[in-house]
Write a protein that holds these residues in place. Structure first.
Motif, PDB file in Angstrom:
ATOM      1  N   ASP A 224     -34.763   7.505 -10.873  1.00 28.62           N
ATOM      2  CA  ASP A 224     -34.570   6.673 -11.830  1.00 28.62           C
ATOM      3  C   ASP A 224     -33.895   6.988 -13.073  1.00 28.62           C
ATOM      4  O   ASP A 224     -34.247   7.963 -13.837  1.00 28.62           O
ATOM      5  N   TYR A 225     -32.627   6.263 -13.465  1.00 30.67           N
ATOM      6  CA  TYR A 225     -31.984   6.729 -14.438  1.00 30.67           C
ATOM      7  C   TYR A 225     -32.013   5.692 -15.620  1.00 30.67           C
ATOM      8  O   TYR A 225     -32.672   4.705 -15.436  1.00 30.67           O
ATOM      9  N   VAL A 228     -29.377   1.358 -16.718  1.00 30.77           N
ATOM     10  CA  VAL A 228     -29.471  -0.071 -16.453  1.00 30.77           C
ATOM     11  C   VAL A 228     -30.741  -0.666 -16.638  1.00 30.77           C
ATOM     12  O   VAL A 228     -31.702  -0.022 -16.481  1.00 30.77           O
ATOM     13  N   GLU A 230     -33.529  -2.700 -15.852  1.00 27.41           N
ATOM     14  CA  GLU A 230     -33.899  -3.272 -15.003  1.00 27.41           C
ATOM     15  C   GLU A 230     -34.867  -4.638 -15.281  1.00 27.41           C
ATOM     16  O   GLU A 230     -35.319  -5.532 -14.121  1.00 27.41           O
ATOM     17  N   GLU A 251     -34.543   4.830  -8.436  1.00 24.87           N
ATOM     18  CA  GLU A 251     -34.195   3.832  -9.451  1.00 24.87           C
ATOM     19  C   GLU A 251     -34.497   2.358  -9.186  1.00 24.87           C
ATOM     20  O   GLU A 251     -34.485   2.030  -8.051  1.00 24.87           O
ATOM     21  N   GLY A 252     -35.075   1.859 -10.288  1.00 31.13           N
ATOM     22  CA  GLY A 252     -35.486   0.582 -10.017  1.00 31.13           C
ATOM     23  C   GLY A 252     -34.518  -0.429  -9.612  1.00 31.13           C
ATOM     24  O   GLY A 252     -34.659  -1.459  -8.830  1.00 31.13           O
TER      25      GLY A 252
END
Ligand code: CA
Length: 676
Positions: A224-225, A228, A230, A251-252
């Motif tokens: 998960d970064y 962006v 989500e 990451e979602g």
């Protein structure tokens, strides 16, 4: 994304290799030495465990004045339904609280009291499931995220790391373009779709990978970064993902429903399983070296000051070029890296880890990471960037630098030697290299060919980047000519060969990759180069739109000859162990360079792999590289040679005919490979 992150990140790729710094005399700054005596906790029940006796929370924060857990019904809105005070255990520095219920479906955050005030909420550092945008941790039953057949799932067995062929890909690059024919564009699920093809009928997605023949995909950051949103995916934002938020959850934006914490986990596992079913391993790019945020990072909100490094005066040090760096030399951070990679290997069946800016970590930590991962799966491949992007309080001799690779076991490093020597330096777009007609790089290319191991015919003092044989085994080296960073190979050729016909660039690309794939060590390629993908001349495309980054799969029809060459090159390497030797002694004994005076005939390298090297069927393989813009002639020993590669064609099965040796002309920017 933070503005500071954007501006500092811009410098990252510019400084991404070969940078050296004045030695620092100490291992820890005066500021960081205060943390050395902190009690640590290495148990695997940090932050949350759910069992038949209920839900149990345990937060490591030795100097907090108080700590509590907030329970929520929702991943990002509303007030806590409950707040649970925690109790301190001074022996191990953790705060604990339990409730008798299994809180599946609920969300939680931690808060600590510091300097008399409650700090902001954080999902902690060990959230294995998160709500949308990773703001709150989620309580789910992980077993229910396993796809069917997961208990029998495993990646390819790897005997030697020189057998691995790495394909570096970003989820969106591979599938976003309309020509991919893939339904789940930009998602983990893209790599689960079979039978996809371009409008002109070329295989795409996972079928394309099988057709090409690579053994492993290396996925750009997929934890998960931060950058962006989500909740706003229709904005179509793109990011490489080098801005870590929650290290232990996927990451979602790569899932079909970022608001449901289980979906991203299940879909990532489905991707891994589909690739495994196709015989392809999955390597994850991991960025434990820095966090997206400084003061508001999850590390800082749980144990202020501890997880990041600082200078003597308490300022964040910044060896990442992204605003901070983490402190692997402190026990709890070292444990975090080890346990987090173990978690991915165990829960997601990940087959390898690529460490971003690995030299920010210390050699002891990297050594432990590899040893612990081997216990889970001996086939796990660990490698990284053996450099930093700025100075660090960590003493250079402790850094997991390329030059220190010999201090670690079962760790490989990228060879920037071969990268820059073959195609020209990464900092100068117009600079050419060995494969594009620039003289003076021959000895450095040879360093790449022997995987930076000691060799009696290689003069390391003439190396462009490294001046000594830093690898004691070819299994310590990853060879490449391009990756997501810097100009991709096609763009580099367009800029450095401006004015020449495209045909020359296509030939130079083939030659460059032939050097990589026939060299000792592990070959690595950037997704799409096999179809001559470009990025419209943009080198630092980390946040550029899909119009820059997505691969146009119609290229596969247009450049089918290129694809067939890459496919043949990979088949050649897989069929012939002579290209995959496993010891420096073998290389020194079986790889013999022909004497060529580079001052008189530049851009020409010729060598033999002799005496059934590494058990090869072929008694001898002759490899010749002509990087000049004109044909060059070599004198090949008389014999019954099979032509394996010549004039931009390759065929491991002798369909290119035979040769009796003698004088052979090698076309410009091309490789000649003969075997007997
Ligand atoms: Ca995210």
């Amino acid at each position: 994304m933070k503005t500071s992150f954007i501006t500092t990140f811009m410098t990252l790729t510019v400084m991404a290799s070969g940078v050296s710094f004045a030695p620092v005399a100490f291992s820890q700054s005066k500021f960081d030495s205060q943390f050395v005596g902190y009690p640590t906790y290495s148990g695997d029940d940090l932050e949350l465990t759910v069992d038949n006796s209920g839900s149990h929370f345990r937060l490591w924060s030795p100097k907090a004045q108080d700590a509590r857990v907030n329970i929520y019904d929702n991943g990002h809105t509303g007030s806590p339904t409950k707040t649970l005070p925690m109790i301190f255990n001074k022996d191990n520095g953790t705060w604990t609280v339990s409730v008798p219920e299994k809180l599946y479906g609920k969300f939680y955050t931690f808060q600590i009291k510091w300097n008399g005030e409650w700090k902001d909420e954080t999902p902690g550092v060990w959230a294995k499931a998160v709500g949308v945008n990773g703001l709150r941790a989620a309580i789910i039953d992980l077993d229910k995220t396993d796809p069917e057949g997961w208990d029998k799932d495993h990646g390819p067995e790897v005997k030697n790391f020189s057998d691995v062929i790495v394909y570096e890909m970003h989820h969106r690059d591979m599938s976003m373009h309309p020509s991919s024919g893939i339904a789940n564009k930009g998602k983990f699920l893209a790599m689960t779709e079979k039978g996809t093809h371009s409008p002109s009928g070329q295989k795409t997605g996972i079928d394309h990978l099988k057709e090409l023949g690579v053994t492993h995909v290396h996925i750009l950051p997929s934890y998960d970064y931060n950058s962006v949103d989500e909740m706003n995916l229709q904005e179509n934002t793109y990011n490489w993902g080098y801005d870590p938020l929650n290290y232990n959850s996927p990451e979602g934006s790569y899932s079909t429903n970022p608001s449901d914490p289980a979906t991203r986990i299940r879909e990532m596992k489905e991707m891994v399983k589909a690739l495994h079913d196709a015989g392809i391993g999955v390597i994850m790019d991991v960025v434990y070296n820095h966090t997206a945020d400084n003061d508001n990072s999850n590390f800082e909100l749980t144990a202020p000051g501890y997880y990041h490094r600082h200078w003597d005066d308490g300022r964040y040090s910044d060896a990442s070029g992204c605003g901070n760096e983490t402190a692997s030399d402190l026990r709890q951070m070292q444990d975090f890296i080890i346990n987090s990679t173990k978690y991915w290997a165990d829960e997601y069946h990940i087959d390898g880890f690529r460490f971003d800016l690995m030299a920010i970590h210390d050699t002891e930590t990297m050594d432990k990471v590899a040893r612990e991962l081997k216990k889970i799966n001996p086939s796990i491949f660990v490698y990284g960037e053996g450099w930093t992007s700025g100075d660090s309080p960590l003493a250079p001799e402790r850094r997991a630098l390329k030059e220190n690779v010999g201090k670690m076991t079962d760790i490989a490093v990228f060879s920037d030697d071969i990268r820059d020597a073959v195609k020209g330096h990464y900092t100068d777009a117009a600079d050419r290299g060995f494969a594009t007609g620039k003289p003076g790089n021959e000895e450095t290319v040879k360093i790449g060919i022997v995987a930076a191991t000691p060799h009696p015919q290689v003069d390391y003092s003439k190396g462009n980047n490294s001046k000594f044989a830093y690898a004691s085994s070819p299994e310590m080296i990853v060879n490449y000519v391009s990756c997501h960073d810097d100009l991709c190979l096609t763009d580099k050729l367009h800029k450095s060969m401006e004015g020449e016909p495209e045909k020359n660039m296509l030939e130079a690309a083939k030659l460059a990759q032939t050097i990589v794939f026939t060299s000792q060590g592990t070959p690595f390629m950037f997704a799409g180069e096999e179809v001559f993908r470009d990025k419209k001349g943009i080198h630092n495309s980390y946040n550029k739109p899909d119009s820059i980054n997505a691969i146009d799969w119609e290229n596969k029809s247009k450049y089918r000859d290129q694809f067939d060459y890459y496919k043949g090159l990979i088949a050649l390497r897989k069929a012939h162990p002579a290209f995959r030797m496993t010891s420096a002694d073998d290389i020194a004994n079986h790889l013999v360079f022909d004497k060529i005076d580079s001052s008189k005939t530049p851009n020409l390298i010729s060598y033999s792999l002799k005496d059934h090297a590494n058990g090869d069927d072929w008694q001898e393989i002759k490899v010749v590289f002509n990087g000049a813009s004109k044909p060059q002639t070599v004198n090949i020993k008389k014999g019954n040679w099979m032509i394996v590669a010549k004039d931009g064609k390759i065929s491991p099965d002798a369909s290119l005919g035979s040769s009796k040796g003698g004088k052979i002309t090698v076309a410009p920017y091309s490789a000649l490979i003969l075997a007997k």
